[in-house]
Design an enzyme around this catalytic site. Structure first.
Site, PDB file in Angstrom:
ATOM      1  NE  ARG A  21      -3.349   2.380   3.070  1.00  0.00           N
ATOM      2  CZ  ARG A  21      -3.043   3.282   3.659  1.00  0.00           C
ATOM      3  NH1 ARG A  21      -1.459   2.858   4.003  1.00  0.00           N
ATOM      4  NH2 ARG A  21      -3.314   3.818   4.639  1.00  0.00           N
ATOM      5  N   GLY A 104      16.134 -15.962   1.324  1.00  0.00           N
ATOM      6  CA  GLY A 104      16.546 -16.692  -0.443  1.00  0.00           C
ATOM      7  C   GLY A 104      15.780 -15.666  -1.561  1.00  0.00           C
ATOM      8  CB  THR A 125      11.062 -13.055   6.520  1.00  0.00           C
ATOM      9  OG1 THR A 125      11.163 -14.108   7.929  1.00  0.00           O
ATOM     10  CG2 THR A 125      12.279 -11.911   7.532  1.00  0.00           C
ATOM     11  CG  ASP A 127      11.694 -16.876   9.631  1.00  0.00           C
ATOM     12  OD1 ASP A 127      10.508 -17.175  10.531  1.00  0.00           O
ATOM     13  OD2 ASP A 127      11.730 -17.342   8.642  1.00  0.00           O
ATOM     14  NE  ARG A 154       2.970 -18.053  31.349  1.00  0.00           N
ATOM     15  CZ  ARG A 154       4.284 -19.081  32.399  1.00  0.00           C
ATOM     16  NH1 ARG A 154       3.752 -19.718  32.782  1.00  0.00           N
ATOM     17  NH2 ARG A 154       4.372 -18.759  31.846  1.00  0.00           N
ATOM     18  CG  MET A 169       7.499 -21.325  11.966  1.00  0.00           C
ATOM     19  SD  MET A 169       6.006 -20.285  10.742  1.00  0.00           S
ATOM     20  CE  MET A 169       5.606 -22.047   9.464  1.00  0.00           C
ATOM     21  N   GLY A 170      10.617 -19.295  12.474  1.00  0.00           N
ATOM     22  CA  GLY A 170      12.227 -18.884  13.018  1.00  0.00           C
ATOM     23  C   GLY A 170      13.041 -19.538  12.107  1.00  0.00           C
ATOM     24  CD  GLU A 187       7.931 -21.436  33.331  1.00  0.00           C
ATOM     25  OE1 GLU A 187       7.506 -22.278  32.484  1.00  0.00           O
ATOM     26  OE2 GLU A 187       7.126 -20.908  34.417  1.00  0.00           O
ATOM     27  CE  LYS A 213       7.327 -21.661  37.480  1.00  0.00           C
ATOM     28  NZ  LYS A 213       7.590 -20.748  36.985  1.00  0.00           N
TER      29      LYS A 213
HETATM   30  O1  F6P Z   1      10.718 -17.956   6.293  1.00  0.00           O
HETATM   31  C1  F6P Z   1       9.301 -17.978   7.294  1.00  0.00           C
HETATM   32  C2  F6P Z   1       9.090 -19.574   7.436  1.00  0.00           C
HETATM   33  O2  F6P Z   1       7.704 -19.309   8.325  1.00  0.00           O
HETATM   34  C3  F6P Z   1       9.843 -19.701   8.434  1.00  0.00           C
HETATM   35  O3  F6P Z   1       9.757 -19.575  10.232  1.00  0.00           O
HETATM   36  C4  F6P Z   1       9.846 -21.499   8.577  1.00  0.00           C
HETATM   37  O4  F6P Z   1      10.798 -22.793   8.808  1.00  0.00           O
HETATM   38  C5  F6P Z   1       9.372 -21.550   7.027  1.00  0.00           C
HETATM   39  O5  F6P Z   1       8.617 -20.798   6.089  1.00  0.00           O
HETATM   40  C6  F6P Z   1       7.620 -22.118   5.659  1.00  0.00           C
HETATM   41  O6  F6P Z   1       7.918 -22.286   5.117  1.00  0.00           O
HETATM   42  P1  F6P Z   1       6.644 -22.679   4.274  1.00  0.00           P
HETATM   43  O7  F6P Z   1       5.588 -22.202   4.103  1.00  0.00           O
HETATM   44  O8  F6P Z   1       7.429 -23.032   2.628  1.00  0.00           O
HETATM   45  O9  F6P Z   1       6.728 -24.657   4.838  1.00  0.00           O
END
Ligand code: F6P
Length: 320
Positions: A21, A104, A125, A127, A154, A169-170, A187, A213
């Site tokens: 946008r 990528g 992204t 990540d 929790r 993810m990440g 934790e 705990k």
């Molecule tokens: O790059 C973002 C991401 O969500 C990553 O955290 C994860 O490993 C990957 O993409 C999953 O990719 P796809 O959508 O191709 O399954």
């Protein structure tokens, strides 16, 4: 430049629409024509390119995902696919291309730059794994989504006196795990930047149990070198605790972007257009210390930017 295009590529991230946008509206103010390329590099190869206008991007700032659609294009990595993409840019007379995506996708952008195309890359992204920016578009929303999941888990975890592992993810980056884990009061936080120590994890959990705990939350980044199922089995076997796991997966990639992501996306989108308007290209644009900054795109991808690798400062926060 007077004729530019924008595409979103790779995993979608909340805030991509806000960036689109901002790009379309800033370009329109600068009297530039903007074309939207559908489905990332796949759509570029196929010539799925159409003009966009100010009104057409109304009502999208609050939407997750990307209205341009996205893809991970294996075709673009082939000689033939790349050549077709180049031909399309030429036949649509695109003078500058804005690529919104992760690692990528921006490597694909670097390839276009090497072939002589004017490109600006924006970090899109969840990540937060791009070294040239403090934050990527979508990261804040993903963290907040994980945070809300932690709260839900929790409740049930505490009621059943369980240990629950939440996988986030990440890719190879632990930032989502760290930010959500710290703010969600986890934790234990496990990230790929640090080898997990199973003995230490079990020692902490047993220590917690001995202190009365009975329920703990472990946030585990997907890039950690042990599968979540295996980790669950190991901890249960070694401690005798009731252990469950939740894999949040794509849940954390969707949703309406936070104010912070909308703002970041708007600022970066505006800057991308400003650069192209001034005939400046081949930059990656990010935010560093609150300031919008641009860097040579190829160099930006190689910067040393690991942001959260040292958790030692969190020891006091995590222990109870
Ligand atoms: O790059 C973002 C991401 O969500 C990553 O955290 C994860 O490993 C990957 O993409 C999953 O990719 P796809 O959508 O191709 O399954």
């Amino acid at each position: 430049m007077k004729r530019i295009a924008v595409l979103t590529s790779g995993g979608d991230s909340p805030g991509m629409n806000a960036a689109i946008r901002a790009i379309v509206r800033s370009a329109s103010c600068a009297e530039m024509e903007v074309f939207g390329v559908a489905r990332g590099y796949e759509g570029l190869i196929a010539g799925e390119i159409a003009p966009m206008d100010r009104r057409g991007v109304g009502g999208i700032i609050q939407r997750g995902g990307t209205v341009l659609k996205t893809a991970r294009s294996a075709n673009f990595m082939t000689e033939e696919g790349f050549r077709m993409a180049m031909n399309m840019l030429e036949s649509f007379q695109i003078e500058g291309l804005i690529v919104i995506g992760g690692n990528g996708s921006l490597r694909g952008a670097a390839q276009l730059i090497r072939a002589g195309i004017n490109v600006i890359g924006l970090p899109g992204t969840i990540d937060n794994d791009l070294p040239f920016t403090d934050f990527t578009i979508g990261f804040d929303t993903a963290v907040n989504t994980v945070l809300s999941a932690i709260s839900n888990v929790r409740d049930t975890s505490a009621s059943h006196e369980r240990t629950t592992i939440i996988e986030v993810m990440g890719a190879k980056c632990g930032d989502i795990a760290v930010y959500a884990g710290v703010t969600g009061g986890a934790e234990i936080i496990l990230i790929p930047e640090r080898e997990p120590d199973l003995n230490e994890i079990c020692r902490v959990l047993i220590g917690n149990k001995n202190k009365g705990k009975m329920s703990s939350i472990i946030i585990k980044a997907e890039g950690v070198d042990i599968s979540t199922a295996e980790l669950e089995k190991e901890i249960r076997g070694r401690t005798g605790l009731d252990v469950k796991m939740v894999i949040l997966s794509y849940l954390q990639r969707g949703g309406s972007p936070t104010a912070s992501d909308r703002m970041l996306a708007s600022r970066l989108g505006y800057e991308a257009v400003r650069l192209l308007k001034d005939n400046i290209a081949n930059k990656a644009v990010g935010v560093v210390g609150g300031e919008v900054r641009s860097f040579d795109l190829e160099a930006a991808l190689e910067m040393d930017g690991a942001k959260v690798t040292d958790l030692s400062f969190l020891t006091d926060v995590l222990s109870s």
